[in-house]
Design a protein around this motif. Sequence first.
Motif, PDB file in Angstrom:
ATOM      1  N   UNK A 100       0.828  -1.202   0.000  1.00  0.00           N
ATOM      2  CA  UNK A 100       0.000   0.000   0.000  1.00  0.00           C
ATOM      3  C   UNK A 100       0.863   1.252   0.000  1.00  0.00           C
ATOM      4  N   UNK A 101       1.929   1.259   0.780  1.00  0.00           N
ATOM      5  CA  UNK A 101       2.830   2.408   0.819  1.00  0.00           C
ATOM      6  C   UNK A 101       3.487   2.638  -0.538  1.00  0.00           C
ATOM      7  N   UNK A 102       3.903   1.563  -1.189  1.00  0.00           N
ATOM      8  CA  UNK A 102       4.517   1.674  -2.508  1.00  0.00           C
ATOM      9  C   UNK A 102       3.526   2.196  -3.543  1.00  0.00           C
ATOM     10  N   UNK A 103       2.306   1.672  -3.507  1.00  0.00           N
ATOM     11  CA  UNK A 103       1.276   2.091  -4.457  1.00  0.00           C
ATOM     12  C   UNK A 103       0.927   3.567  -4.267  1.00  0.00           C
ATOM     13  N   UNK A 104       0.740   3.992  -3.029  1.00  0.00           N
ATOM     14  CA  UNK A 104       0.390   5.393  -2.778  1.00  0.00           C
ATOM     15  C   UNK A 104       1.532   6.328  -3.158  1.00  0.00           C
ATOM     16  N   UNK A 105       2.774   5.915  -2.901  1.00  0.00           N
ATOM     17  CA  UNK A 105       3.923   6.736  -3.288  1.00  0.00           C
ATOM     18  C   UNK A 105       4.013   6.854  -4.809  1.00  0.00           C
ATOM     19  N   UNK A 106       3.695   5.776  -5.511  1.00  0.00           N
ATOM     20  CA  UNK A 106       3.703   5.806  -6.966  1.00  0.00           C
ATOM     21  C   UNK A 106       2.640   6.755  -7.506  1.00  0.00           C
ATOM     22  N   UNK A 107       1.430   6.680  -6.960  1.00  0.00           N
ATOM     23  CA  UNK A 107       0.347   7.548  -7.408  1.00  0.00           C
ATOM     24  C   UNK A 107       0.674   9.013  -7.133  1.00  0.00           C
ATOM     25  N   UNK A 108       1.179   9.300  -5.936  1.00  0.00           N
ATOM     26  CA  UNK A 108       1.528  10.683  -5.592  1.00  0.00           C
ATOM     27  C   UNK A 108       2.672  11.178  -6.476  1.00  0.00           C
ATOM     28  N   UNK A 109       3.664  10.342  -6.714  1.00  0.00           N
ATOM     29  CA  UNK A 109       4.791  10.731  -7.558  1.00  0.00           C
ATOM     30  C   UNK A 109       4.384  11.021  -8.987  1.00  0.00           C
ATOM     31  N   UNK A 110       3.531  10.175  -9.547  1.00  0.00           N
ATOM     32  CA  UNK A 110       3.055  10.404 -10.916  1.00  0.00           C
ATOM     33  C   UNK A 110       2.221  11.674 -10.978  1.00  0.00           C
ATOM     34  N   UNK A 111       1.347  11.856  -9.989  1.00  0.00           N
ATOM     35  CA  UNK A 111       0.494  13.046  -9.964  1.00  0.00           C
ATOM     36  C   UNK A 111       1.290  14.335  -9.870  1.00  0.00           C
ATOM     37  N   UNK A 112       2.284  14.357  -8.987  1.00  0.00           N
ATOM     38  CA  UNK A 112       3.085  15.578  -8.855  1.00  0.00           C
ATOM     39  C   UNK A 112       3.976  15.788 -10.072  1.00  0.00           C
ATOM     40  N   UNK A 113       4.393  14.706 -10.706  1.00  0.00           N
ATOM     41  CA  UNK A 113       5.182  14.851 -11.924  1.00  0.00           C
ATOM     42  C   UNK A 113       4.377  15.449 -13.061  1.00  0.00           C
ATOM     43  N   UNK A 114       3.126  15.043 -13.182  1.00  0.00           N
ATOM     44  CA  UNK A 114       2.256  15.589 -14.229  1.00  0.00           C
ATOM     45  C   UNK A 114       1.984  17.068 -13.976  1.00  0.00           C
ATOM     46  N   UNK A 115       1.637  17.398 -12.750  1.00  0.00           N
ATOM     47  CA  UNK A 115       1.328  18.791 -12.413  1.00  0.00           C
ATOM     48  C   UNK A 115       2.581  19.657 -12.521  1.00  0.00           C
ATOM     49  N   UNK A 150       5.307  19.056 -14.313  1.00  0.00           N
ATOM     50  CA  UNK A 150       5.736  19.155 -15.708  1.00  0.00           C
ATOM     51  C   UNK A 150       4.903  20.150 -16.485  1.00  0.00           C
ATOM     52  N   UNK A 151       3.616  20.180 -16.223  1.00  0.00           N
ATOM     53  CA  UNK A 151       2.755  21.146 -16.912  1.00  0.00           C
ATOM     54  C   UNK A 151       3.054  22.561 -16.451  1.00  0.00           C
ATOM     55  N   UNK A 152       3.337  22.725 -15.166  1.00  0.00           N
ATOM     56  CA  UNK A 152       3.618  24.048 -14.647  1.00  0.00           C
ATOM     57  C   UNK A 152       4.954  24.588 -15.124  1.00  0.00           C
TER      58      UNK A 152
END
Length: 53
Positions: A24-39, A41-43
């Motif tokens: 669960x910790x790995x999955x949540x870290x992956x989701x947060x990392x991808x989300x912040x990378x998208x935001x 990168x766009x910014x």
Amino acid sequence: MLLSNIFVFVETNDWDQVKFNKWLATFLALIVGIGTGIVGGAGAFSSAGGAGL
């Protein structure tokens, strides 16, 4: 982030009894990392950003 701030004030001396779900910790870290990378990168390429380029 709020959860980590709360855990700073939780006093425990039995760190051997602290357990967490590694999957669960790995999955949540992956989701947060991808989300912040998208935001982030766009910014970085936005002309309406803080730099005003």
